[in-house]
Write an enzyme that holds these catalytic residues in place. Structure first.
Site, mmCIF file in Angstrom:
data_model
loop_
_atom_site.group_PDB
_atom_site.id
_atom_site.type_symbol
_atom_site.label_atom_id
_atom_site.label_comp_id
_atom_site.label_asym_id
_atom_site.label_seq_id
_atom_site.Cartn_x
_atom_site.Cartn_y
_atom_site.Cartn_z
ATOM 1 N N TRP A 28 -37.139 -2.250 54.277
ATOM 2 C CA TRP A 28 -36.885 -3.674 54.081
ATOM 3 C C TRP A 28 -35.982 -4.265 55.165
ATOM 4 C CZ3 TRP A 28 -35.827 0.231 50.565
ATOM 5 C CH2 TRP A 28 -34.521 0.746 50.612
ATOM 6 N N GLU A 41 -33.162 -5.457 46.981
ATOM 7 C CA GLU A 41 -31.771 -5.599 46.547
ATOM 8 C C GLU A 41 -31.604 -5.287 45.060
ATOM 9 O OE1 GLU A 41 -29.149 -5.889 48.327
ATOM 10 O OE2 GLU A 41 -30.221 -6.134 50.215
ATOM 11 N N THR A 47 -28.694 2.029 42.736
ATOM 12 C CA THR A 47 -29.483 3.183 43.147
ATOM 13 C C THR A 47 -29.237 3.498 44.622
ATOM 14 O OG1 THR A 47 -31.163 2.540 41.559
ATOM 15 C CG2 THR A 47 -31.887 4.016 43.295
ATOM 16 N N LEU A 84 -35.645 5.046 37.368
ATOM 17 C CA LEU A 84 -34.628 4.374 38.186
ATOM 18 C C LEU A 84 -33.355 4.071 37.397
ATOM 19 C CD1 LEU A 84 -36.072 1.617 40.562
ATOM 20 C CD2 LEU A 84 -34.612 3.521 41.136
ATOM 21 N N GLY A 85 -33.486 4.016 36.070
ATOM 22 C CA GLY A 85 -32.305 3.739 35.247
ATOM 23 C C GLY A 85 -31.900 2.268 35.285
ATOM 24 N N TYR A 124 -23.261 -10.772 45.456
ATOM 25 C CA TYR A 124 -23.629 -9.852 46.534
ATOM 26 C C TYR A 124 -25.124 -10.001 46.871
ATOM 27 C CZ TYR A 124 -24.823 -5.620 49.013
ATOM 28 O OH TYR A 124 -25.304 -4.751 49.950
ATOM 29 N N ASP A 142 -19.178 -5.910 48.665
ATOM 30 C CA ASP A 142 -19.355 -4.878 47.641
ATOM 31 C C ASP A 142 -18.404 -3.714 47.934
ATOM 32 O OD1 ASP A 142 -20.482 -3.632 49.823
ATOM 33 O OD2 ASP A 142 -22.202 -2.849 48.734
ATOM 34 N N CYS A 196 -17.960 4.708 58.021
ATOM 35 C CA CYS A 196 -16.741 4.595 57.205
ATOM 36 C C CYS A 196 -17.098 4.947 55.755
ATOM 37 C CB CYS A 196 -16.175 3.179 57.332
ATOM 38 S SG CYS A 196 -14.465 3.082 56.805
ATOM 39 N N CYS A 203 -14.131 9.219 61.486
ATOM 40 C CA CYS A 203 -13.104 8.485 62.238
ATOM 41 C C CYS A 203 -13.044 8.895 63.711
ATOM 42 C CB CYS A 203 -11.733 8.687 61.600
ATOM 43 S SG CYS A 203 -11.648 8.032 59.934
ATOM 44 N N SER A 308 -23.572 4.913 33.397
ATOM 45 C CA SER A 308 -22.307 4.433 33.975
ATOM 46 C C SER A 308 -21.155 4.516 32.980
ATOM 47 C CB SER A 308 -22.473 3.011 34.498
ATOM 48 O OG SER A 308 -22.890 2.189 33.448
HETATM 49 S S1 SF4 Z 1 -11.509 4.793 62.014
HETATM 50 FE FE1 SF4 Z 1 -12.179 5.761 60.148
HETATM 51 S S2 SF4 Z 1 -11.279 4.545 58.514
HETATM 52 FE FE2 SF4 Z 1 -11.145 3.334 60.368
HETATM 53 S S3 SF4 Z 1 -13.002 2.060 60.342
HETATM 54 FE FE3 SF4 Z 1 -13.469 3.899 61.514
HETATM 55 S S4 SF4 Z 1 -14.372 5.299 60.042
HETATM 56 FE FE4 SF4 Z 1 -13.305 3.701 58.870
#
Ligand code: SF4
Length: 355
Positions: A28, A41, A47, A84-85, A124, A142, A196, A203, A308
């Site tokens: 999508w 969405e 899911t 799918l619940g 959202y 979100d 992230c 990181c 949930s």
């Molecule tokens: S450095 Fe780590 S905590 Fe900071 S935005 Fe990047 S992945 Fe996220």
């Protein structure tokens, strides 16, 4: 770095990452048809992408447009949704498709407010549809977005509090690239899912790490802050699969409870875990059968389904009665028809294992 420069940098680096490094493919993605975006969405509301992908493909193949979905029978749509619940999503899907088809001549609304007014669409989902399909400047907010922003800007306000939600929503809308809101929204969602991540974020190779407050202050594990802990209730379900002459008793669940609109066998719910032997000796059983008029052919292993707010645990007792009992609210259906009915995952797993 000053906050305004930090904000500018965030958007710039995020879009750069998206352009150069984001290889995430989803069917999508880049889609402009609001029907397909809406469908994806709604499927993705509770899911994971990996699980929702196949369902999305099947829905689009079966119902390529909203008019086709609106015209389909509930039974068929629920069957397609099976597994799918969170079945309230499916009920809302049907209601919205029928509303758009009959009240709006099949034309999807094209303003944020009208999209938000649709059943089953929260802020959202409305922001996602509005930005992807109509390029409207509304930021998605979100858990993914909370996490990325809380870490990058070092915000320790509780994301579950109303103050936190307000603060993150304002910040998300400030950061949004107003000329490319769809691309920006998709980028932040992908970044939260791929880089992230909630656990073990990447990181070291992250293009935002130089300015990321959490990374530089070694607070990545502490952010975001989420206060509310979910308390799960536990329920014990014992299903009687009463089979006679290749027929079984089933009913559609209609109460305001879990699994509304899905089918089930005769259910004995108990307050605590119990053995099948104890169960067959209780008055509960006598409500269904006359004494000595049945035999228990098999008892399944224990099945567990996590929802949930609840954990459902229980077993299936396959029962051969001398004649099919009459149980109020239940209908007699042939075994072959079972494959066309939508059951909760708890039951469909048992049926799949029984072949
Ligand atoms: S450095 Fe780590 S905590 Fe900071 S935005 Fe990047 S992945 Fe996220």
């Amino acid at each position: 770095m000053r906050t305004s420069a930090l904000k500018k940098d965030f958007t710039h680096h995020l879009l750069q990452w998206n352009r150069k490094l984001n290889k995430r493919h989803m069917p999508w993605k880049g889609e402009k048809d609001p029907y397909k975006i809406w469908l994806s969405e709604i499927i993705l509301q509770q899911t994971r992408v990996e699980q929702g992908w196949a369902y999305y493909d099947r829905f689009i193949k079966t119902y390529p447009n909203i008019t086709k979905l609106a015209a389909a029978s509930e039974e068929k749509i629920f069957k397609l949704w099976e597994g799918l619940g969170y079945y309230s999503r499916c009920r809302n899907l049907i209601a919205t498709a029928r509303y758009i088809s009959s009240e709006r001549k099949g034309i999807f609304p094209d303003t944020f407010e009208d999209i938000l007014a649709l059943k089953g669409v929260g802020s959202y989902t409305a922001a996602a549809i509005a930005s992807f399909a109509f390029n409207l400047p509304h930021a998605v907010v979100d858990g993914n977005v909370f996490r990325v922003l809380a870490r990058y800007f070092g915000i320790s306000v509780d994301t579950m509090s109303s103050e936190g939600k307000k603060q993150f929503t304002m910040l998300a809308n400030e950061l949004l690239d107003k000329k490319k809101p769809g691309i920006y929204n998709q980028a932040i969602m992908d970044f939260g899912a791929l880089v992230c991540k909630p656990q073990n974020p990447l990181c070291t190779g992250c293009p935002l790490k130089n300015e990321c407050v959490a990374f530089n202050k070694k607070k990545v594990q502490d952010l975001p802050v989420k206060s509310k802990k979910l308390v799960k209730t536990k329920r014990w379900f014992y299903y009687l699969v009463i089979e006679h002459n290749n027929q079984v008793l089933v009913r559609k669940r209609t109460e305001k409870d879990i699994w509304q609109n899905l089918y089930e066998f005769v259910l004995l719910e108990t307050e605590k875990s119990t053995s099948p032997e104890k169960l067959t000796g209780t008055g509960l059983f006598e409500q269904v059968f006359e004494r000595g008029s049945f035999r228990v052919e098999s008892v399944s292993d224990t099945y567990v389904q996590q929802l949930s707010h609840q954990t459902i645990e229980g077993r299936f007792l396959r029962i051969r009665p001398k004649k099919m009992p009459v149980v109020e609210g239940f209908e007699v259906v042939s075994l072959s028809r079972l494959t066309r009915l939508a059951f909760p995952r708890f039951i469909s797993r048992y049926l799949a294992e029984m072949g």
